[in-house]
Scaffold this motif. Structure first.
Motif, PDB file in Angstrom:
ATOM      1  N   ILE A   1      20.662  92.129  15.471  1.00 19.43           N
ATOM      2  CA  ILE A   1      20.472  91.370  14.866  1.00 19.43           C
ATOM      3  C   ILE A   1      19.300  91.293  13.930  1.00 19.43           C
ATOM      4  O   ILE A   1      18.376  92.132  14.434  1.00 19.43           O
ATOM      5  CB  ILE A   1      20.509  89.695  14.526  1.00 19.43           C
TER       6      ILE A   1
ATOM      7  N   PRO B   1      16.122  90.265  11.916  1.00 20.74           N
ATOM      8  CA  PRO B   1      15.426  88.909  11.644  1.00 20.74           C
ATOM      9  C   PRO B   1      14.802  88.894  10.460  1.00 20.74           C
ATOM     10  O   PRO B   1      15.605  87.132  10.531  1.00 20.74           O
ATOM     11  CB  PRO B   1      14.166  89.087  12.371  1.00 20.74           C
ATOM     12  N   ASP B   2      15.624  89.332   9.693  1.00 20.45           N
ATOM     13  CA  ASP B   2      15.059  89.071   8.193  1.00 20.45           C
ATOM     14  C   ASP B   2      16.953  89.155   6.922  1.00 20.45           C
ATOM     15  O   ASP B   2      17.194  88.984   6.070  1.00 20.45           O
ATOM     16  CB  ASP B   2      14.395  89.990   7.740  1.00 20.45           C
TER      17      ASP B   2
ATOM     18  N   TYR C   1      23.365  85.954   7.931  1.00 27.40           N
ATOM     19  CA  TYR C   1      24.506  86.632   8.761  1.00 27.40           C
ATOM     20  C   TYR C   1      25.378  84.831   8.179  1.00 27.40           C
ATOM     21  O   TYR C   1      25.043  83.920   8.121  1.00 27.40           O
ATOM     22  CB  TYR C   1      24.199  86.259  10.502  1.00 27.40           C
TER      23      TYR C   1
ATOM     24  N   HIS D   1      17.556  84.264  16.661  1.00 29.05           N
ATOM     25  CA  HIS D   1      16.458  85.596  16.344  1.00 29.05           C
ATOM     26  C   HIS D   1      16.586  86.062  14.705  1.00 29.05           C
ATOM     27  O   HIS D   1      16.001  87.399  13.948  1.00 29.05           O
ATOM     28  CB  HIS D   1      17.813  86.930  16.327  1.00 29.05           C
ATOM     29  N   LEU D   2      16.229  85.379  13.911  1.00 25.88           N
ATOM     30  CA  LEU D   2      16.205  84.353  12.638  1.00 25.88           C
ATOM     31  C   LEU D   2      14.463  85.040  12.531  1.00 25.88           C
ATOM     32  O   LEU D   2      13.818  84.171  13.271  1.00 25.88           O
ATOM     33  CB  LEU D   2      16.976  83.906  11.395  1.00 25.88           C
ATOM     34  N   ASN D   3      13.614  85.353  11.537  1.00 26.00           N
ATOM     35  CA  ASN D   3      12.229  85.390  11.049  1.00 26.00           C
ATOM     36  C   ASN D   3      12.822  83.702   9.383  1.00 26.00           C
ATOM     37  O   ASN D   3      13.625  83.334   9.574  1.00 26.00           O
ATOM     38  CB  ASN D   3      11.401  86.317  11.028  1.00 26.00           C
TER      39      ASN D   3
ATOM     40  N   GLY E   1      15.423  85.373   7.727  1.00 22.91           N
ATOM     41  CA  GLY E   1      16.566  85.469   7.840  1.00 22.91           C
ATOM     42  C   GLY E   1      17.748  84.326   7.249  1.00 22.91           C
ATOM     43  O   GLY E   1      17.058  83.143   7.210  1.00 22.91           O
ATOM     44  N   LYS E   2      18.937  84.402   7.240  1.00 22.63           N
ATOM     45  CA  LYS E   2      19.852  82.708   6.815  1.00 22.63           C
ATOM     46  C   LYS E   2      20.867  83.403   7.629  1.00 22.63           C
ATOM     47  O   LYS E   2      21.802  84.005   7.949  1.00 22.63           O
ATOM     48  CB  LYS E   2      20.624  83.453   5.095  1.00 22.63           C
TER      49      LYS E   2
ATOM     50  N   LYS F   1      17.064  78.438   6.211  1.00 23.90           N
ATOM     51  CA  LYS F   1      17.407  78.721   6.987  1.00 23.90           C
ATOM     52  C   LYS F   1      18.971  79.333   6.693  1.00 23.90           C
ATOM     53  O   LYS F   1      20.309  80.114   7.623  1.00 23.90           O
ATOM     54  CB  LYS F   1      16.893  78.906   7.796  1.00 23.90           C
TER      55      LYS F   1
END
Length: 95
Positions: free
Chosen positions: A20, A22-23, A26, A43-45, A48-49, A80
């Motif tokens: 993954i 982060p940006d 998914y 795991h997303l910043n 990320g979406k 997100k």
């Protein structure tokens, strides 16, 4: 949040295989109990979406609960998560 509704199969192996970013964006086409989506979100910043689909009424309730929980407790950002209460073949938009 509990996994009482559904225990995800091969969760850690799936998340590891996704590598993954982060940006990244998914898509979970079979949201179910949200186990895989929940791990992806972690795991997303801010960029990320996650887009999640399921047409099952129980899964739709889990989508809303997860969105409320993660947006208030962990990520503080409703932009997100995109939860779609329909079959993924119906089309979708994350803009």
């Amino acid at each position: 949040m509990s996994d009482a509704y559904h225990i995800p199969v091969l969760l850690h192996e799936s998340i590891e295989a996704l590598t993954i970013k982060p940006d990244g964006v998914y898509v979970d086409l079979t949201f179910g109990g949200g186990g895989h989506s929940r791990e992806i979100i972690k795991h997303l910043n801010a960029k990320g979406k996650l887009v999640a689909f399921d047409q099952d009424a129980d899964a739709q309730k889990m989508q809303l609960l997860m969105k409320d929980f993660y947006c208030s407790q962990i990520i503080s950002d409703t932009s997100k998560i995109f939860a779609h209460s329909r079959n993924y073949t119906s089309g979708w938009d994350i803009s």
